[in-house]
Design a protein around this motif. Structure first.
Motif, short mmCIF file in Angstrom:
data_model
loop_
_atom_site.label_atom_id
_atom_site.label_comp_id
_atom_site.label_asym_id
_atom_site.label_seq_id
_atom_site.Cartn_x
_atom_site.Cartn_y
_atom_site.Cartn_z
N ALA A 193 0.96 -1.03 0.31
CA ALA A 193 0.22 0.67 -0.10
C ALA A 193 1.27 1.52 -0.25
O ALA A 193 1.70 0.87 0.50
CB ALA A 193 -0.66 -0.19 1.18
N GLY A 194 0.47 2.34 -0.53
CA GLY A 194 1.06 3.68 -0.57
C GLY A 194 1.64 3.84 -1.89
O GLY A 194 1.22 3.56 -2.66
N TYR B 212 3.19 6.19 1.37
CA TYR B 212 3.59 7.10 2.36
C TYR B 212 4.10 8.33 2.45
O TYR B 212 4.42 9.09 3.32
CB TYR B 212 2.86 6.23 3.45
CG TYR B 212 4.25 5.85 4.19
CD1 TYR B 212 4.96 6.15 5.54
CD2 TYR B 212 4.16 4.75 4.07
CE1 TYR B 212 5.69 5.49 5.86
CE2 TYR B 212 4.85 3.61 4.81
CZ TYR B 212 5.97 4.39 5.75
OH TYR B 212 6.60 3.55 6.50
N GLY C 117 6.65 2.09 1.56
CA GLY C 117 5.33 1.53 0.90
C GLY C 117 4.99 0.62 3.17
O GLY C 117 5.44 0.36 3.42
N LYS D 98 -4.74 -4.20 1.37
CA LYS D 98 -4.07 -3.38 0.60
C LYS D 98 -4.97 -1.77 0.54
O LYS D 98 -4.56 -0.32 0.19
CB LYS D 98 -3.16 -3.60 -0.96
CG LYS D 98 -3.16 -3.06 -1.35
CD LYS D 98 -2.64 -2.95 -3.36
CE LYS D 98 -2.00 -1.79 -4.35
NZ LYS D 98 -1.01 -2.92 -5.09
N ALA D 99 -5.44 -1.94 0.06
CA ALA D 99 -7.06 -1.28 -1.16
C ALA D 99 -7.11 -0.47 0.92
O ALA D 99 -7.33 0.88 0.81
CB ALA D 99 -8.31 -1.49 -1.30
N ASN E 156 -4.77 2.19 2.20
CA ASN E 156 -4.17 3.16 1.14
C ASN E 156 -5.75 4.52 1.30
O ASN E 156 -5.60 5.19 1.38
CB ASN E 156 -4.66 2.94 -0.35
CG ASN E 156 -3.37 2.10 -0.97
OD1 ASN E 156 -2.42 2.75 -0.63
ND2 ASN E 156 -3.28 1.16 -2.01
N THR E 157 -7.20 3.84 1.09
CA THR E 157 -7.91 5.06 1.63
C THR E 157 -7.73 5.53 3.47
O THR E 157 -7.20 6.90 3.44
CB THR E 157 -9.24 4.07 2.08
OG1 THR E 157 -9.45 2.96 1.34
CG2 THR E 157 -9.98 4.82 3.10
N LEU F 60 -4.32 5.81 4.28
CA LEU F 60 -3.28 7.08 3.94
C LEU F 60 -3.94 8.66 3.77
O LEU F 60 -3.27 9.52 3.92
CB LEU F 60 -2.43 6.42 3.12
CG LEU F 60 -1.18 5.17 4.28
CD1 LEU F 60 -0.88 4.70 2.60
CD2 LEU F 60 -0.71 5.24 4.83
N GLU F 61 -4.63 7.66 2.31
CA GLU F 61 -5.29 9.44 1.79
C GLU F 61 -6.24 10.01 2.96
O GLU F 61 -5.86 11.39 2.83
CB GLU F 61 -6.30 9.04 0.97
CG GLU F 61 -5.66 8.37 -0.64
CD GLU F 61 -6.93 7.43 -1.30
OE1 GLU F 61 -7.63 7.24 -1.22
OE2 GLU F 61 -6.21 7.54 -2.54
N ILE G 136 -0.71 7.98 -3.70
CA ILE G 136 -0.48 6.50 -3.84
C ILE G 136 -0.90 6.04 -5.31
O ILE G 136 -1.71 6.53 -6.27
CB ILE G 136 -2.08 6.34 -3.17
CG1 ILE G 136 -2.55 7.16 -1.70
CG2 ILE G 136 -3.03 5.28 -3.14
CD1 ILE G 136 -1.41 6.33 -0.12
N GLY G 137 -0.51 4.71 -5.44
CA GLY G 137 -0.03 4.20 -5.98
C GLY G 137 1.27 4.07 -6.75
O GLY G 137 1.25 4.28 -8.24
#
Length: 281
Positions: A123-124, A126, A229, A239-240, A243-244, A246-247, A276-277
């Motif tokens: 993920a990330g 970050y 990451g 992972k998803a 990511n949410t 971190l945002e 992200i990504g």
């Protein structure tokens, strides 16, 4: 043959229990337990020996940027700080910890690379860090990477950072390899060495320790890109979710506050929060 109604009821209950048990511990990872515990806790891998990043203090508490990021993520996943079980994730052990399901996720200055991404998901990112050098605050003789020629350059034994400088940037640098960064810092403070090299975030974390306040500064050379990451099991739906989280951490200001808290005392100029990504090469 007519089945006994009582026996039918018992079989139904047993089957339902089996279904419930089959889902126990799979709250996050679609492929397995991934460290999830029946007591509602979450297991997170961090570094125990990197001030400013991930450090286990003598009193048994945990501090650092990765600790703050992981704590925020855990909260978004429904866990209070007291629910977190911290597990040491040494660099060489990170992939195996995830693959065995010993941890739910890892936040441990974990640079995203193609080789690692073959074994785990990230993920990330970050944090975008860079390889840099740490020098004495009053040293004006090192203002650009080539100034490291003929200087005593320290890194940890086995590190690729110092070799990168010597082979690509300053071939005449005098490489000094010590057992740990703390030894490098002592040498830098005493004038035995001229510069230390590794990720700028790690250097800033060490320099931000109270006993070193005002003694060192970062060169700001950006010798490489290190995209940190959050490691999770391959195929994990975490992972998803991370990511949410971190945002949200970036959007509500918590990310910037964590950067200032952990790296600010060393004058670390962090890059803006990465998208992200998007891995910066």
């Amino acid at each position: 043959m007519t089945m006994n109604p009582l026996r039918t009821r018992r079989l139904t209950i047993a089957a339902a229990a089996a279904v419930v048990l089959s889902f126990t511990g799979t709250a996050y990872a679609s492929g397995g337990a991934a460290g999830h515990r029946d007591d509602g806790k979450i297991t997170v891998g961090i570094k125990f020996d990197q001030p400013g990043i991930g450090l286990k203090t003598p009193d048994g508490t945990y501090t650092g940027f990765d600790v703050d990021v992981a704590t925020y993520i855990a909260k978004q996943l429904g866990h209070d700080p007291k629910d977190i079980v911290w597990k040491e994730a040494k660099s060489a052990d990170r992939e195996s910890l995830l693959q065995r399901g010993d941890v739910d996720f890892i936040a441990a200055s974990y640079s995203i690379t193609p080789k690692r991404a073959e074994k785990v998901d990230f993920a990330g990112p970050y944090l975008l860090a860079h390889q840099d050098v740490l020098i004495r605050a009053d040293d004006d003789s090192i203002t650009k990477p080539s100034d490291l020629n003929n200087k005593k350059l320290c890194s940890v034994t086995g590190s690729t950072s110092a070799q990168n400088v010597k082979t690509k940037i300053a071939p005449d640098a005098q490489l000094q390899e010590y057992g740990g960064y703390s030894e490098c810092l002592t040498g830098l403070e005493n004038g035995v060495i001229d510069a230390i090299t590794t990720d700028d975030s790690i250097l800033a974390g060490y320099a931000a320790q109270p006993e070193f306040k005002g003694k060192f500064k970062l060169g700001g050379f950006e010798l490489s890109n290190e995209n940190y990451g959050i490691g999770v099991q391959k195929g994990s739906e975490l992972k998803a979710q991370i990511n949410t989280a971190l945002e949200k951490m970036v959007a509500d200001g918590s990310w910037a506050a964590a950067v200032q808290k952990n790296f600010g005392p060393a004058g670390y100029q962090a890059e803006p929060a990465p998208k992200i990504g998007v891995v910066v090469q």
